[in-house]
Design an enzyme around this catalytic site. Structure first.
Site, PDB file in Angstrom:
ATOM      1  CG  ASP A 195      -2.144   0.945   0.750  1.00 34.71           C
ATOM      2  OD1 ASP A 195      -1.843   1.661  -0.239  1.00 34.71           O
ATOM      3  OD2 ASP A 195      -3.045   0.894   1.702  1.00 34.71           O
TER       4      ASP A 195
HETATM    5  C1  BGC Z   1      -4.592   3.242   0.471  1.00 38.69           C
HETATM    6  C2  BGC Z   1      -5.159   2.350  -1.372  1.00 38.69           C
HETATM    7  C3  BGC Z   1      -4.741   3.189  -2.254  1.00 38.69           C
HETATM    8  C4  BGC Z   1      -3.389   3.637  -1.955  1.00 38.69           C
HETATM    9  C5  BGC Z   1      -3.093   4.383  -3.713  1.00 38.69           C
HETATM   10  C6  BGC Z   1      -3.572   4.480   0.020  1.00 38.69           C
HETATM   11  O1  BGC Z   1      -3.187   4.539   1.303  1.00 38.69           O
HETATM   12  O2  BGC Z   1      -4.516   2.565   1.629  1.00 38.69           O
HETATM   13  O3  BGC Z   1      -6.240   1.661  -1.296  1.00 38.69           O
HETATM   14  O4  BGC Z   1      -4.946   1.995  -3.671  1.00 38.69           O
HETATM   15  O5  BGC Z   1      -3.156   4.748  -0.991  1.00 38.69           O
HETATM   16  O6  BGC Z   1      -3.790   5.737  -3.761  1.00 38.69           O
END
Ligand code: BGC
Length: 745
Positions: free
Chosen positions: A289
């Site tokens: 993530d």
């Molecule tokens: C979120 C994800 C997301 C990623 C990219 C993160 O902060 O938890 O779900 O896909 O950012 O934007």
């Protein structure tokens, strides 16, 4: 002679070098192409394939101060493998040209983007969409979204979110399918199918199962918080939706931010290597993530970015979103012998494999076509699909005296700032949807009611939740003059999504007071609740004669609400999250355990597991939702009372439309495994059918249960089927069911 021989050799050499390398040959099987390419790559270039950078705007905290120029230069050097947040046919094409034309091996980039409920045409939030229980519709919605995104140069989206959650304090419950692992699995799989198709054309994109694992179990619903659950809970409650999405062929999986058993998910060998890859046989690649590799340092699990890279790779995670730990440290780790080249090759194998699978080596601009992009967005057909999805997501929670649908009304009062405020209609994950393209509740009603009905509107409260005497007086004034009063209450869409935890998921005081005052006008009062999560509705229940849970419905919000309010569409949604009775009751969910001291229904003895001040039951249970008609359940039958482990048991029930309009019912089947070596929930959804019945029509609905439905997981993740008594329950929600019993021998 010697001369002829050297000429021959030269000829062979020239021929070989004239042939394009295996990795560039579209006729070669993908695996041959990947292996050939791996053989040509330096360790630095391999590490580059692990690097995923945000190219445009940020969807997380800034982690580097690299500018756009620097990112282009890194691309030239083969030090970036993929980008997120670069969107648009032209923009993706320009960056792709750098990778393909200016980097040594010309390896194309992957472009990723969070598309949680649509790209340009915005669908209902996933939580709402799941309330339709309509898997065909859900799959279609995802495929429309994929078609739009794919035409904007994108190859990959970070969805579906498969996190089970019981906690409406968490802003991200909007992204999932609610509290049930079985339904969550079916919905997640449908979303994967819709997004990916078979990944061989340019209208589908890769899915990403997230957040692996158990992110929905964060303590107190506070974003990025700790998770502390047992393997028993992990296997039985949290893992099934991820597993279903993986089984549906999802190309990628994303690590979660949380710890599991004290180890951050990104570096968690048990989760990634043991469960996902070895036990489930996941064949795609794992992406972190946003900076979740780097956050292993903050968790106190890794010392520095080099340690981060080592721990992530050892756990089986590979692509690094926004930490740049891999690209910076993998070459040194290989040199020092801490990571073998084989380990590195394994980590990037599937990244390259999917670049081939998507056809990017053969046509890197396959997805980046401005003409197609212009023709694909927000078409009337896409809008129509969004409208159908939106009205199917609305849940009718109360309809005293059949206030709804509106009948013979000449004057309608519409009250509520949200009914007109485009800025509050959408949530954080709005992708490229723009409020200007969206239909407000006000506009939707105006269009639907036409000129014969007078529609008067005032805001009644401010969008920040506050009110005033003037706003209240204006509201009462138009209410007194109306046949029916519709009040759009709730919380702003801006409060739904990541980084939007709330300690009080409730209706703001000013809105409650507004409803109290409006009720005194004696006019029929309908509450239209807009929110990205179930709110505590207990204190509005006495005032609103009817309540429609309208969630956040996307581009076609107003038309969908109007379809339901006017009766053009008979509501069929059933909530997939329990609505808490009070904040202090959270988490409340239907599939809880019995405990050693449960309260038999209808009694209130002491020394039991209960609250002294509120009931144990939620205000509205899982699976609940009314219709403009009513359904009767009768004649539930099992085709046997004793079943063997390899048998199937048939369950049937007659469902009758006992009202006066056609309606759709979601017939739900639950089981309870009464005694087991690990305790089982008091109810578990195991099947359902969505049926449409004309007034007076009856249908026998049949289900068949087998070993898979009756087993549960042990703490090693093996399915166990244990003999004993089972209860089968059937009904239109998880509370009101009829029951039969059988024995498994
Ligand atoms: C979120 C994800 C997301 C990623 C990219 C993160 O902060 O938890 O779900 O896909 O950012 O934007």
């Amino acid at each position: 002679m010697r001369h002829i021989f050297s000429c021959l050799l030269l000829l062979i050499f020239l021929q070989a070098s004239a042939q394009s390398p295996v990795y560039k040959d579209p006729k070669q099987p993908i695996d041959n192409r990947v292996k050939d390419l791996l053989g040509r790559m330096t360790v630095e270039e391999k590490a580059g394939q692990l690097n995923l950078l945000s190219g445009g705007f940020f969807t997380g905290p800034a982690t580097s101060n690299q500018g756009q120029k620097e990112k282009m230069e890194l691309t030239r050097q083969g030090k970036v493998g993929s980008f997120l947040n670069i969107i648009g046919a032209n923009e993706t094409r320009s960056m792709q040209e750098i990778a393909v034309k200016e980097s040594r091996l010309g390896i194309p980039l992957l472009f990723a983007y969070d598309m949680i409920h649509g790209y340009k045409t915005i669908f209902p939030i996933p939580l709402a969409e799941a309330c339709s229980w309509d898997l065909t519709q859900i799959e279609k919605n995802s495929s429309v979204a994929a078609r739009e995104a794919a035409s904007a140069g994108l190859h990959w989206t970070f969805a579906p979110m498969c996190d089970i959650s019981n906690d409406p304090r968490w802003g991200r419950v909007m992204e999932g399918a609610g509290e049930d692992p079985y339904l969550g699995g079916l919905v997640s799989a449908a979303r994967v199918r819709g997004l990916q198709g078979n990944l061989s054309d340019n209208t589908h994109i890769m899915a990403c199962v997230k957040h692996f694992a158990a992110y929905g179990a964060i303590e107190a619903g506070r974003e990025y918080n700790t998770v502390d659950i047992s393997r028993f809970m992990l296997w039985n409650k949290y893992l099934p939706p991820y597993k279903a999405a993986v089984d549906a062929g999802a190309a990628t999986v994303m690590n979660s931010f949380n710890i599991f058993e004290g180890v951050p998910a990104s570096g968690n060998k048990y989760l990634v290597n043991d469960v996902l890859k070895n036990k489930w046989g996941f064949k795609g690649f794992v992406v972190s993530d946003w900076n979740s590799f780097g956050e292993m340092i903050d968790h106190g699990y890794a010392a520095d970015k080099k340690d981060v890279a080592l721990k992530a790779l050892q756990a089986g995670s590979s692509m690094d979103m926004e930490t740049s730990a891999m690209v910076a440290n993998v070459p040194a780790l290989v040199k020092e012998g801490k990571i073998t080249v084989k380990q590195l090759d394994d980590a990037i194998y599937k990244i390259l494999w999917y670049k081939f699978k998507l056809g990017l080596f053969d046509d890197p601009y396959k997805f980046s076509d401005p003409a197609r992009e212009a023709a694909t967005m927000l078409t009337p057909a896409n809008r129509q699909q969004a409208r159908e999805a939106a009205r199917g997501s609305i849940v009718l929670l109360k309809n005293e005296g059949n206030i709804l649908p509106l009948k013979n009304v000449k004057k309608v009062a519409l009250i509520g700032a949200f009914a007109k405020s485009r800025a509050d209609m959408f949530d954080f994950w709005v992708a490229q949807g723009t409020p200007n393209d969206a239909v407000t509740i006000h506009d939707g009603l105006k269009n639907a009611l036409g000129n014969d009905v007078e529609l008067n509107y005032v805001s009644g409260y401010n969008t920040d939740g506050t009110g005033s005497d003037t706003l209240m007086a204006d509201a009462i004034k138009i209410a007194l003059n109306a046949d029916v009063v519709l009040v759009n209450i709730g919380i702003s869409g801006k409060m739904a999504g990541e980084d939007r935890s709330l300690a009080y998921p409730v209706i703001p005081d000013a809105q409650v007071q507004l409803l109290q005052a409006l009720q005194k006008t004696g006019k029929p009062l309908v509450a239209l609740v807009s929110s990205g999560r179930p709110l505590v509705l207990t204190n509005i229940l006495p005032y609103a004669g009817a309540i429609l849970q309208c969630w956040i419905l996307g581009t076609e919000t107003g038309n969908a609400v109007a379809d339901v309010v006017t009766g053009k569409y008979n509501p069929s949604g059933k909530t997939v999250m329990s609505f808490p009775y009070a904040v202090g009751q959270i988490p409340v969910y239907y599939n809880h355990f019995n405990t050693g001291r449960s309260i038999p229904s209808g009694t209130d003895p002491g020394w039991k597991s209960r609250y002294r001040d509120i009931p144990n039951e939620p205000l509205f249970p899982f699976g609940f939702g009314l219709s403009y008609t009513t359904f009767g359940y009768s004649g539930m039958k099992l085709d046997k009372t004793i079943m063997g482990k390899s048998d199937k048991i048939g369950v049937s029930v007659t469902v009758t439309n006992t009202g006066s309009v056609e309606g759709t019912e979601v017939v739900q089947l639950y089981i309870r495994d009464v005694t087991a070596s690990l305790v089982r929930p008091v109810k578990e959804l195991k099947s359902f059918q969505r049926i449409t019945l004309k007034p007076g029509e009856s249908r026998v609905v049949s289900f068949s249960l087998g070993a898979k439905d009756l087993s549960f997981y042990d703490t090693r993740g093996n399915a166990v089927l244990e003999p004993g008594e089972f209860r089968v329950m059937v009904g239109g929600n998880s509370r009101d069911v009829t029951e039969a019993v059988f024995q498994l021998k």
